[in-house]
Design an enzyme around this catalytic site. Structure first.
Site, PDB file in Angstrom:
ATOM      1  N   TYR A  27     -35.256  -0.418  -1.956  1.00  0.00           N
ATOM      2  CA  TYR A  27     -35.717  -1.703  -2.506  1.00  0.00           C
ATOM      3  C   TYR A  27     -34.964  -2.863  -1.859  1.00  0.00           C
ATOM      4  O   TYR A  27     -35.570  -3.854  -1.426  1.00  0.00           O
ATOM      5  CB  TYR A  27     -35.502  -1.711  -4.017  1.00  0.00           C
ATOM      6  CG  TYR A  27     -35.811  -3.018  -4.699  1.00  0.00           C
ATOM      7  CD1 TYR A  27     -37.122  -3.420  -4.909  1.00  0.00           C
ATOM      8  CD2 TYR A  27     -34.787  -3.854  -5.144  1.00  0.00           C
ATOM      9  CE1 TYR A  27     -37.406  -4.616  -5.544  1.00  0.00           C
ATOM     10  CE2 TYR A  27     -35.055  -5.052  -5.778  1.00  0.00           C
ATOM     11  CZ  TYR A  27     -36.373  -5.435  -5.983  1.00  0.00           C
ATOM     12  OH  TYR A  27     -36.645  -6.635  -6.609  1.00  0.00           O
TER      13      TYR A  27
ATOM     14  N   LYS B 268     -36.501  -5.862   0.446  1.00  0.00           N
ATOM     15  CA  LYS B 268     -36.366  -7.275   0.080  1.00  0.00           C
ATOM     16  C   LYS B 268     -35.594  -8.047   1.144  1.00  0.00           C
ATOM     17  O   LYS B 268     -35.904  -9.222   1.418  1.00  0.00           O
ATOM     18  CB  LYS B 268     -35.687  -7.407  -1.288  1.00  0.00           C
ATOM     19  CG  LYS B 268     -36.557  -6.993  -2.455  1.00  0.00           C
ATOM     20  CD  LYS B 268     -37.787  -7.885  -2.607  1.00  0.00           C
ATOM     21  CE  LYS B 268     -38.533  -7.589  -3.893  1.00  0.00           C
ATOM     22  NZ  LYS B 268     -39.725  -8.465  -4.081  1.00  0.00           N
TER      23      LYS B 268
END
Length: 255
Positions: A153, A157
Site C-alpha cells: 500500500y 501511494k
C-alpha cells in the site's frame, strides 16, 4: 403578515458554477465528502465507483448529478469530459512484507496507482484542449512516510505521489494543475476495515484498535472526511492556480 416564498438560491454565483467534476470512489468516505463539497460549490458532479447502492444514494442526496458504475482497477468505460478530476478511489490491505504475495501487490498497485493513471489519462486530453483543468489525487500519509505491515500500500501511494509530481511538471503552463492530498487515518469505511483487521489479528477491542490508529495523529483523533474535502476543494478553485505538484498533508501534524 405572511412571509413571501424565497426563490431557490442561484448557482451562478458559486465558485465552481458551470464546472464539471468527476469523483472516483465517490460513494463513501472521503470521495463522498469531496463530491458534496464540489457540488456545494456549484460543480456538476459525476461519481464513479464499484458499488451501485452507495453511488445511487449519493445522487439521490444531491451530492452528485450522475453515477458511473465501474471498477477503477479494471477496464474503465469512456469517461465524461470534465474540468475537475478528484481521484479518491483506493484500498488498503495489510500483511507483513514476507507474507505479501504477488496478488496482494497487484491489487494495491492496480487500485491505488494504475487506476489513478488510467483516469488521468482519460480526462487529461480534454483539459489540455480546453486550456484549463484540475486533477486532485487523494493519496495518504503513506505516500510521505513508511508504515509497518503495509509495504504494498505504501509503495503504491508513494507511486501515486510520484505520478502527481511528474505529471504536474508536464502540464505546468497549460492551464492544468495536478496535486495530491495526503490524509492521515480518517473516519472512513477503509479505516473501519483496518480496525476490524486489527481486532481480528490481535484480539484487542474496537475502541483500543481505534485509539491505536488515532495516536498517529498528534491531535489524538481521526481526521474527518470533510476536512480532507475542504483541502481538495481549495485546489479546485481559480485562486489555487499557482498550486501545482503539491502534496498537502491533512493529518494533524503527523508529517
Amino acid at each position: 403578515m405572511h412571509a413571501l416564498p424565497q426563490p431557490a438560491p442561484s448557482r451562478a454565483g458559486l465558485a465552481l458554477a458551470g464546472k464539471r467534476a468527476l469523483v472516483t470512489g465517490g460513494g463513501s468516505g472521503i470521495g463522498l465528502a469531496c463530491a458534496r463539497a464540489l457540488s456545494g460549490a456549484g460543480a456538476e458532479v459525476t461519481v464513479l465507483g464499484r458499488r451501485e447502492g452507495p453511488l445511487r444514494t449519493a445522487v439521490a442526496a444531491g451530492a452528485a448529478r450522475d453515477a458511473i458504475i465501474a471498477d477503477i482497477a479494471g477496464a474503465l468505460p469512456t469517461l465524461p469530459a470534465c474540468d475537475i478530476l478528484l481521484h479518491a478511489a483506493g484500498a488498503a490491505e495489510s500483511a507483513p512484507f514476507l507474507e505479501s504475495d504477488d496478488a496482494l501487490w497487484q491489487r494495491m498497485l492496480s487500485v491505488n496507482l494504475l487506476g489513478a493513471a488510467a483516469a488521468m489519462r482519460a480526462v487529461l486530453p480534454g483539459m489540455l484542449a480546453a486550456g484549463e483543468g484540475r486533477i486532485v489525487a487523494i493519496a495518504s500519509t503513506a505516500a510521505l512516510k513508511g508504515y509497518a505491515y503495509v509495504t504494498a500500500y505504501a509503495a503504491a501511494k508513494h507511486g501515486l505521489l510520484g505520478l502527481v509530481r511528474a505529471l504536474a511538471q508536464e502540464v505546468a503552463g497549460k492551464g492544468v494543475t495536478v496535486n495530491a492530498i495526503c490524509p492521515g487515518f480518517a473516519e472512513t469505511p477503509m479505516t473501519e476495515e483496518s480496525i476490524a483487521r486489527i481486532t481480528a489479528k490481535t484480539g484487542r477491542g474496537e475502541a483500543e484498535a481505534r485509539a491505536a490508529l488515532a495516536r498517529h495523529n498528534p491531535q489524538g483523533r481521526l481526521v474527518r472526511p470533510e476536512e480532507v474535502a475542504a483541502a481538495a476543494l481549495f485546489l479546485c478553485l481559480p485562486e489555487a492556480a499557482a498550486v501545482n505538484g503539491a502534496a498537502i498533508p491533512v493529518a494533524g501534524g503527523e508529517v
